[in-house]
Design a protein around this motif. Structure first.
Motif, PDB file in Angstrom:
ATOM      1  N   GLU A 184       0.828  -1.196   0.000  1.00 36.24           N
ATOM      2  CA  GLU A 184       0.000   0.000   0.000  1.00 36.24           C
ATOM      3  C   GLU A 184       0.869   1.255   0.000  1.00 36.24           C
ATOM      4  OE1 GLU A 184      -1.929   0.322   3.834  1.00 36.24           O
ATOM      5  OE2 GLU A 184      -0.226  -0.636   4.776  1.00 36.24           O
ATOM      6  N   VAL A 185       0.216   2.368  -0.312  1.00 31.39           N
ATOM      7  CA  VAL A 185       0.860   3.662  -0.135  1.00 31.39           C
ATOM      8  C   VAL A 185       0.592   4.092   1.304  1.00 31.39           C
ATOM      9  CG1 VAL A 185       0.934   6.056  -0.899  1.00 31.39           C
ATOM     10  CG2 VAL A 185       0.530   4.240  -2.551  1.00 31.39           C
ATOM     11  N   ILE A 186       1.623   4.427   2.019  1.00 36.96           N
ATOM     12  CA  ILE A 186       1.506   4.630   3.470  1.00 36.96           C
ATOM     13  C   ILE A 186       1.772   6.097   3.804  1.00 36.96           C
ATOM     14  CG2 ILE A 186       2.440   3.947   5.719  1.00 36.96           C
ATOM     15  CD1 ILE A 186       3.473   1.382   4.267  1.00 36.96           C
ATOM     16  N   PRO A 187       0.894   6.697   4.616  1.00 39.93           N
ATOM     17  CA  PRO A 187       1.217   8.061   5.070  1.00 39.93           C
ATOM     18  C   PRO A 187       2.448   8.022   5.954  1.00 39.93           C
ATOM     19  CG  PRO A 187      -0.724   7.227   6.215  1.00 39.93           C
ATOM     20  CD  PRO A 187      -0.370   6.202   5.178  1.00 39.93           C
ATOM     21  N   LEU A 188       3.400   8.882   5.653  1.00 42.95           N
ATOM     22  CA  LEU A 188       4.679   8.792   6.372  1.00 42.95           C
ATOM     23  C   LEU A 188       4.529   9.196   7.829  1.00 42.95           C
ATOM     24  CD1 LEU A 188       7.593   8.066   6.216  1.00 42.95           C
ATOM     25  CD2 LEU A 188       8.118  10.337   5.387  1.00 42.95           C
ATOM     26  N   LEU A 189       3.681  10.151   8.106  1.00 42.20           N
ATOM     27  CA  LEU A 189       3.516  10.529   9.510  1.00 42.20           C
ATOM     28  C   LEU A 189       2.044  10.508   9.876  1.00 42.20           C
ATOM     29  CD1 LEU A 189       4.683  11.346  12.152  1.00 42.20           C
ATOM     30  CD2 LEU A 189       4.787  13.703  11.359  1.00 42.20           C
ATOM     31  N   SER A 190       1.298  11.463   9.373  1.00 40.11           N
ATOM     32  CA  SER A 190      -0.143  11.480   9.609  1.00 40.11           C
ATOM     33  C   SER A 190      -0.798  11.977   8.331  1.00 40.11           C
ATOM     34  CB  SER A 190      -0.483  12.397  10.771  1.00 40.11           C
ATOM     35  OG  SER A 190      -0.065  13.706  10.472  1.00 40.11           O
ATOM     36  N   HIS A 191      -2.112  11.811   8.244  1.00 34.94           N
ATOM     37  CA  HIS A 191      -2.774  12.142   6.990  1.00 34.94           C
ATOM     38  C   HIS A 191      -2.638  13.622   6.627  1.00 34.94           C
ATOM     39  CE1 HIS A 191      -4.324   8.305   6.045  1.00 34.94           C
ATOM     40  NE2 HIS A 191      -4.996   8.187   7.169  1.00 34.94           N
ATOM     41  N   ASP A 192      -2.594  14.473   7.637  1.00 34.85           N
ATOM     42  CA  ASP A 192      -2.539  15.898   7.296  1.00 34.85           C
ATOM     43  C   ASP A 192      -1.102  16.394   7.117  1.00 34.85           C
ATOM     44  OD1 ASP A 192      -3.271  17.063  10.682  1.00 34.85           O
ATOM     45  OD2 ASP A 192      -1.761  15.727   9.869  1.00 34.85           O
ATOM     46  N   ASP A 193      -0.150  15.491   7.281  1.00 31.35           N
ATOM     47  CA  ASP A 193       1.231  15.891   7.082  1.00 31.35           C
ATOM     48  C   ASP A 193       1.558  15.991   5.601  1.00 31.35           C
ATOM     49  OD1 ASP A 193       4.372  14.520   7.016  1.00 31.35           O
ATOM     50  OD2 ASP A 193       3.976  16.365   8.112  1.00 31.35           O
ATOM     51  N   GLY A 194       0.934  15.136   4.809  1.00 32.32           N
ATOM     52  CA  GLY A 194       1.066  15.279   3.371  1.00 32.32           C
ATOM     53  C   GLY A 194       2.141  14.445   2.717  1.00 32.32           C
ATOM     54  N   ARG A 195       3.026  13.870   3.482  1.00 34.80           N
ATOM     55  CA  ARG A 195       4.070  13.039   2.886  1.00 34.80           C
ATOM     56  C   ARG A 195       3.633  11.574   2.902  1.00 34.80           C
ATOM     57  NH1 ARG A 195       9.975  14.853   5.217  1.00 34.80           N
ATOM     58  NH2 ARG A 195      10.132  16.859   4.189  1.00 34.80           N
ATOM     59  N   TRP A 196       3.876  10.901   1.804  1.00 37.21           N
ATOM     60  CA  TRP A 196       3.518   9.489   1.668  1.00 37.21           C
ATOM     61  C   TRP A 196       4.731   8.712   1.215  1.00 37.21           C
ATOM     62  CZ3 TRP A 196      -1.717   7.799   2.260  1.00 37.21           C
ATOM     63  CH2 TRP A 196      -2.627   8.836   2.517  1.00 37.21           C
ATOM     64  N   GLU A 252       9.296  -3.783   6.821  1.00 38.61           N
ATOM     65  CA  GLU A 252       8.201  -4.520   6.177  1.00 38.61           C
ATOM     66  C   GLU A 252       8.526  -4.858   4.721  1.00 38.61           C
ATOM     67  OE1 GLU A 252       4.761  -2.197   8.700  1.00 38.61           O
ATOM     68  OE2 GLU A 252       4.482  -2.493   6.560  1.00 38.61           O
ATOM     69  N   CYS A 253       9.171  -3.917   4.068  1.00 41.75           N
ATOM     70  CA  CYS A 253       9.463  -4.096   2.636  1.00 41.75           C
ATOM     71  C   CYS A 253      10.775  -4.837   2.402  1.00 41.75           C
ATOM     72  CB  CYS A 253       9.540  -2.733   1.938  1.00 41.75           C
ATOM     73  SG  CYS A 253       7.996  -1.821   1.954  1.00 41.75           S
ATOM     74  N   MET A 254      11.473  -5.151   3.470  1.00 42.06           N
ATOM     75  CA  MET A 254      12.842  -5.660   3.334  1.00 42.06           C
ATOM     76  C   MET A 254      12.959  -6.886   2.429  1.00 42.06           C
ATOM     77  SD  MET A 254      15.997  -5.174   3.826  1.00 42.06           S
ATOM     78  CE  MET A 254      15.478  -3.527   4.183  1.00 42.06           C
ATOM     79  N   PRO A 255      12.082  -7.890   2.552  1.00 45.67           N
ATOM     80  CA  PRO A 255      12.287  -9.058   1.673  1.00 45.67           C
ATOM     81  C   PRO A 255      12.246  -8.689   0.200  1.00 45.67           C
ATOM     82  CG  PRO A 255      10.235  -9.241   2.925  1.00 45.67           C
ATOM     83  CD  PRO A 255      10.965  -8.081   3.482  1.00 45.67           C
ATOM     84  N   ASN A 256      11.335  -7.833  -0.178  1.00 44.49           N
ATOM     85  CA  ASN A 256      11.254  -7.427  -1.584  1.00 44.49           C
ATOM     86  C   ASN A 256      12.433  -6.554  -1.985  1.00 44.49           C
ATOM     87  OD1 ASN A 256       8.809  -8.679  -2.399  1.00 44.49           O
ATOM     88  ND2 ASN A 256       7.705  -7.219  -1.149  1.00 44.49           N
ATOM     89  N   LEU A 257      12.849  -5.692  -1.088  1.00 41.37           N
ATOM     90  CA  LEU A 257      13.985  -4.824  -1.404  1.00 41.37           C
ATOM     91  C   LEU A 257      15.260  -5.649  -1.547  1.00 41.37           C
ATOM     92  CD1 LEU A 257      13.244  -1.844   1.015  1.00 41.37           C
ATOM     93  CD2 LEU A 257      13.078  -1.813  -1.472  1.00 41.37           C
ATOM     94  N   LEU A 258      15.437  -6.600  -0.640  1.00 41.34           N
ATOM     95  CA  LEU A 258      16.650  -7.432  -0.705  1.00 41.34           C
ATOM     96  C   LEU A 258      16.690  -8.227  -2.000  1.00 41.34           C
ATOM     97  CD1 LEU A 258      17.042  -8.793   2.950  1.00 41.34           C
ATOM     98  CD2 LEU A 258      18.288  -6.938   1.839  1.00 41.34           C
ATOM     99  N   ARG A 259      15.518  -8.657  -2.436  1.00 37.45           N
ATOM    100  CA  ARG A 259      15.456  -9.458  -3.663  1.00 37.45           C
ATOM    101  C   ARG A 259      15.921  -8.656  -4.878  1.00 37.45           C
ATOM    102  NH1 ARG A 259       9.948 -11.191  -2.952  1.00 37.45           N
ATOM    103  NH2 ARG A 259      10.422 -12.421  -1.129  1.00 37.45           N
TER     104      ARG A 259
END
Lengths: 133, 127
Positions: free
Chosen positions: A30-42, B71-78
């Motif tokens: 998935e695309v993950i919010p890096l900090l919180s949703h309103d922070d804007g970085r993903w 979490e992504c490590m296995p794919n990154l290592l590959r």
């Protein structure tokens, strides 16, 4: 924001992950919010089409902030695990609750990695020298 | 300039940052260090090269990036090239072990939550 007055109790914010910047293809996760949703970085694991390299992309509003290739990711993670104990005192309680699952897993990884809090560092950190949970 | 444990000479801090630790080399002339951003006062992870800040993550962002990378490590290592894997063999092995450890303990704690699985079957009893 200014067009509509918000009620005193705001509903839970549902934010759709933004589209990736051009030149990158999202991989499985998935695309993950890096900090919180309103922070804007993903952050997302992507394929960079120009180099055909896999890696991690941090972006904001469809603009790339940084692309870290898989090889760079490994060295960055190496550094992050080593610095883990130094970073911990600066996180907030809200952050702990929001990211409890991920932090739990990271804690296990740090333990396995063998990173240990440095006595010198702990003595220089705020609040009794880094009294992390 | 600062010298690392391995003898490499780290470039000086880029403008706007104060180092809080000895920089560590990443790859291709990039370095990482625990740093304080002068403008915000935030402490976090700075990635930089000679006199130039490349990117900075505050502590919370840095911790979360670490968690996501695990979490992504296995794919990154590959997808890591064999030459790199050879050159950074020790680090790669540490990361692989860290990932395996976190996965194993996650599974064990999940199994503990679920409890024993159909002990009657294990003992050969009829359903």
């Amino acid at each position: 924001m200014s067009e509509q007055q918000q009620p005193s109790v705001q509903p839970a914010i549902q934010v759709e992950p933004p589209r990736l910047p051009s030149g990158y293809i999202q991989m499985a996760e998935e695309v993950i919010p890096l900090l919180s949703h309103d922070d804007g970085r993903w952050i997302a694991r992507v394929l960079e089409t120009s180099s055909l390299q896999q890696g991690m992309l941090i972006f904001e509003d469809q603009h790339k902030i940084v692309f870290v290739s898989a090889e760079e990711s490994a060295t960055v993670l190496d550094a992050l695990l080593a610095h883990h104990w130094h970073l911990l005192p600066y996180r907030s309680n809200e952050y702990n609750q929001t990211h409890a699952d991920r932090l739990g897993r990271l804690g296990l990884a740090v333990h396995a990695y063998g990173a240990a809090p440095s006595a010198l560092w702990r003595s220089t950190l705020p609040g009794e020298g880094g009294s992390e949970a | 300039m600062r010298t690392t444990d391995t003898g490499a000479i780290a470039p000086p801090p880029p403008y706007g940052y104060a180092f809080l630790d000895t920089p560590r080399p990443l790859i291709e002339q990039t370095w990482t260090v625990l740093a304080r951003q002068d403008a915000t006062g935030y402490v976090g992870i700075l990635v930089y090269n000679f006199r130039q800040s490349l990117w900075f993550l505050d502590a919370e962002e840095g911790i979360l990036l670490g968690a996501i990378l695990i979490e992504c490590m296995p794919n990154l290592l590959r997808s890591i090239g064999s030459v790199f894997a050879l050159e950074y063999g020790d680090e790669i092995e540490l990361l692989r072990r860290a990932w395996v450890q976190s996965e194993t303990e996650q599974m064990e704690s999940l199994a503990a939550l679920l409890g024993p699985v159909k002990p009657s079957l294990q003992e050969g009893e009829a359903l």
